[in-house]
Scaffold this motif. Structure first.
Motif, PDB file in Angstrom:
ATOM      1  N   ALA A 294      -1.056  13.263 -51.667  1.00 14.06           N
ATOM      2  CA  ALA A 294      -1.908  12.443 -50.798  1.00 14.06           C
ATOM      3  C   ALA A 294      -3.019  11.723 -51.556  1.00 14.06           C
ATOM      4  O   ALA A 294      -3.742  10.909 -50.964  1.00 14.06           O
ATOM      5  N   LEU A 295      -3.178  11.990 -52.846  1.00 18.82           N
ATOM      6  CA  LEU A 295      -4.240  11.362 -53.616  1.00 18.82           C
ATOM      7  C   LEU A 295      -4.005   9.859 -53.749  1.00 18.82           C
ATOM      8  O   LEU A 295      -2.856   9.394 -53.836  1.00 18.82           O
ATOM      9  N   THR A 296      -5.095   9.112 -53.794  1.00 20.49           N
ATOM     10  CA  THR A 296      -5.019   7.658 -53.904  1.00 20.49           C
ATOM     11  C   THR A 296      -5.102   7.237 -55.359  1.00 20.49           C
ATOM     12  O   THR A 296      -6.087   7.533 -56.056  1.00 20.49           O
ATOM     13  N   VAL A 297      -4.063   6.556 -55.815  1.00 19.32           N
ATOM     14  CA  VAL A 297      -4.031   5.999 -57.166  1.00 19.32           C
ATOM     15  C   VAL A 297      -4.370   4.524 -57.075  1.00 19.32           C
ATOM     16  O   VAL A 297      -3.827   3.799 -56.229  1.00 19.32           O
ATOM     17  N   GLY A 298      -5.288   4.054 -57.930  1.00 18.39           N
ATOM     18  CA  GLY A 298      -5.622   2.641 -57.834  1.00 18.39           C
ATOM     19  C   GLY A 298      -6.750   2.221 -58.747  1.00 18.39           C
ATOM     20  O   GLY A 298      -7.067   2.900 -59.735  1.00 18.39           O
ATOM     21  N   ASP A 299      -7.373   1.124 -58.389  1.00 17.85           N
ATOM     22  CA  ASP A 299      -8.456   0.533 -59.162  1.00 17.85           C
ATOM     23  C   ASP A 299      -9.594   1.543 -59.313  1.00 17.85           C
ATOM     24  O   ASP A 299     -10.181   1.988 -58.321  1.00 17.85           O
ATOM     25  N   PRO A 300      -9.945   1.910 -60.545  1.00 19.47           N
ATOM     26  CA  PRO A 300     -10.993   2.913 -60.722  1.00 19.47           C
ATOM     27  C   PRO A 300     -12.373   2.431 -60.289  1.00 19.47           C
ATOM     28  O   PRO A 300     -13.270   3.251 -60.096  1.00 19.47           O
ATOM     29  N   MET A 301     -12.553   1.141 -60.112  1.00 24.48           N
ATOM     30  CA  MET A 301     -13.830   0.618 -59.622  1.00 24.48           C
ATOM     31  C   MET A 301     -13.952   0.750 -58.101  1.00 24.48           C
ATOM     32  O   MET A 301     -15.044   0.589 -57.561  1.00 24.48           O
ATOM     33  N   HIS A 304     -12.892   4.434 -53.241  1.00 29.89           N
ATOM     34  CA  HIS A 304     -11.927   5.276 -52.532  1.00 29.89           C
ATOM     35  C   HIS A 304     -10.802   5.781 -53.427  1.00 29.89           C
ATOM     36  O   HIS A 304      -9.950   6.545 -52.986  1.00 29.89           O
ATOM     37  N   THR A 305     -10.796   5.373 -54.681  1.00 30.92           N
ATOM     38  CA  THR A 305      -9.747   5.787 -55.611  1.00 30.92           C
ATOM     39  C   THR A 305      -9.974   7.219 -56.094  1.00 30.92           C
ATOM     40  O   THR A 305     -11.090   7.579 -56.480  1.00 30.92           O
ATOM     41  N   ASP A 306      -8.914   8.010 -56.068  1.00 30.99           N
ATOM     42  CA  ASP A 306      -8.970   9.377 -56.610  1.00 30.99           C
ATOM     43  C   ASP A 306      -8.543   9.413 -58.068  1.00 30.99           C
ATOM     44  O   ASP A 306      -9.099  10.175 -58.868  1.00 30.99           O
TER      45      ASP A 306
END
Length: 465
Positions: A294-301, A304-306
């Protein structure tokens, strides 16, 4: 490797830097040695004032330097801010405690009288310029946990940082200068790894500390040993996360996910091998896998990114090879196990849980530096201890049990620099940090850390004639 800021979320090279030439390196060494001759004679009060100023400046700079770290190595922005705050906290801790930690020790005169002394004193004196070879994964924290105690002890520092975090490295030199430390007290050397040996062999450099890979540690230790110079090494880890039947399972799952994926899974003390008692294995595996997936992978900026990208394309390839090898040899990916298709650019990898691990798989022995957890079913405490120790590393470890006897057994038998019960493994300025086996030697942080680069001098006073 080029000295450059390359955004791991996009693969874009943002800024490149020229390496120092031989003459420029010599200038830095001269300044480090000259600064030491002055700095070693300053008072703790003088150093304290400047270290507290550095902490205040870092607090004021927190958002800016956090964004620099995230841009250079990809950690989620909230975690980068937390890293900066932890560094300021550690600066203040050493500013306030260094004098007492390095206070003269006075053996009882009665215990040394048969040596002919009327009294003896043990005094901690600084060694000189220390070379710090530091990694990219905690680009501020890894340096500050060396620099704060070293400068407070009266040493000077030369930083060879990882080549992919040059702007963070330069910020650190500027920070200590702005805080009022004399010119040359702390300097960043923009150099490749090939220049390290000659610098370490220079007689003005008296010791070295390295956090990084096992090969890098071997190289620095070999050179330092040949020159008879002190070293402290913090190398890799493959930390066990042991869950026994008396554990608070929900808390163990929640903390276990954070412990595995903190810093995008790129932490030496991240939980990597989950050794779960058969009585609670299935329940743990189900909840743990669901939370990982369920973790969110994405833009580190993005707040809401995990999980952001891995720091480099090579790092992701190395992680993929370990996962692919395990699956090929019979492991099952309960979740993840691939590059996320929605993130074509950048070096992202899905949070992954592997089960069915055997000792013939590379991932059983090698460190997985990314968001990949390996899950083991253990029959009892004996098997948990055996598997926990079945690794060449021995940095940290984590154990979840409310049974005092089990805690005592684990404290006695787990081969690691630390055993954390019912909470996440972490570093703290007041607690010594380091490992055993191929995780290195020596300690950072606490009083043990500040004394590593001190000359423990015995002063012996005979009777006056």
């Amino acid at each position: 490797m080029a000295i450059a800021t390359v955004n791991p979320a996009t693969g874009e090279t943002l800024k490149t830097f020229d390496a120092l030439n031989a003459g420029e390196i010599e200038d830095h060494l001269v300044r480090a040695d000259q600064a030491f001759q002055e700095h070693r004679t300053t008072s703790f009060g003088y150093r304290k004032e400047r270290m507290l100023a550095a902490a205040d400046l870092l607090d004021a700079d927190q958002d800016g330097i956090a964004r620099t770290m995230t841009t250079e190595m990809g950690k989620p922005l909230a975690q980068a801010r937390a890293e900066a705050a932890k560094c300021a906290k550690t600066m203040r801790w050493y500013a306030h405690h260094a004098e007492e930690l390095l206070a003269d020790e006075h053996p009882d005169p009665a215990d040394v009288s048969d040596s002919g002394a009327i009294r003896a004193v043990v005094r901690y004196r600084p060694l000189g310029p220390v070379l710090a070879v530091m990694p990219w994964n905690f680009p501020l924290w890894q340096v500050v946990r060396f620099a704060a105690p070293a400068l407070m002890a009266g040493n000077t520092g030369l930083l060879k940082h990882a080549s992919n975090v040059p702007q963070t490295a330069l910020y650190l030199e500027e920070l200590f200068r702005r805080a009022g430390f004399p010119e040359g007290c702390f300097q960043t050397l923009l150099i490749g790894s090939g220049a390290v040996e000659d610098i370490l062999r220079d007689p003005r450099v008296v010791a070295a500390t390295l956090t990084g890979s096992e090969p890098a540690g071997r190289a620095v230790a070999s050179t330092a040993g040949d020159e008879v110079k002190k070293t402290v090494l913090e190398l890799g880890g493959s930390d066990p996360f042991i869950v026994l039947p008396s554990a608070d399972l929900d808390k163990a799952v929640r903390v276990g996910v954070t412990a595995r994926v903190q810093n995008n899974g790129q932490s030496c003390i991240a939980a990597k091998r989950f050794l779960v008692h058969q009585d609670v294995h299935d329940a743990f595996a189900e909840r743990f896998t669901a939370r990982m997936a369920a973790l969110t992978v994405g833009d580190p900026m993005d707040e809401h990114t995990d999980i952001g990208p891995l720091s480099s394309e090579q790092g992701r390839s190395d992680l993929e090879e370990l996962v692919d090898d395990a699956v090929h040899r019979g492991a099952t990916a309960l979740c993840g196990g691939r590059r996320p298709p929605e993130h074509g650019a950048g070096w992202f990898y899905e949070p992954t849980v592997l089960s069915g691990i055997t000792d013939g798989m590379r991932i059983h022995r090698e460190e997985a530096f990314g968001p990949v957890a390996t899950l083991y079913r253990v029959a009892d405490l004996d098997e948990a201890v055996r598997l926990a120790n079945d690794t060449p590393f021995g940095l940290g470890s984590n154990a979840w049990t409310r049974d005092p006897d089990e805690q005592q057994r684990l404290a006695r038998d787990v081969q690691a620099g630390g055993v954390f019960f019912n909470g996440m493994t972490a570093s703290h300025p007041g607690i010594p940090f380091g490992g055993v086996k191929r995780s290195g030697y020596g300690r950072e942080l606490s009083g043990h850390g500040i004394r590593e680069f001190c000359n423990m001098t015995t002063l012996w006073y005979g009777p006056e004639d």
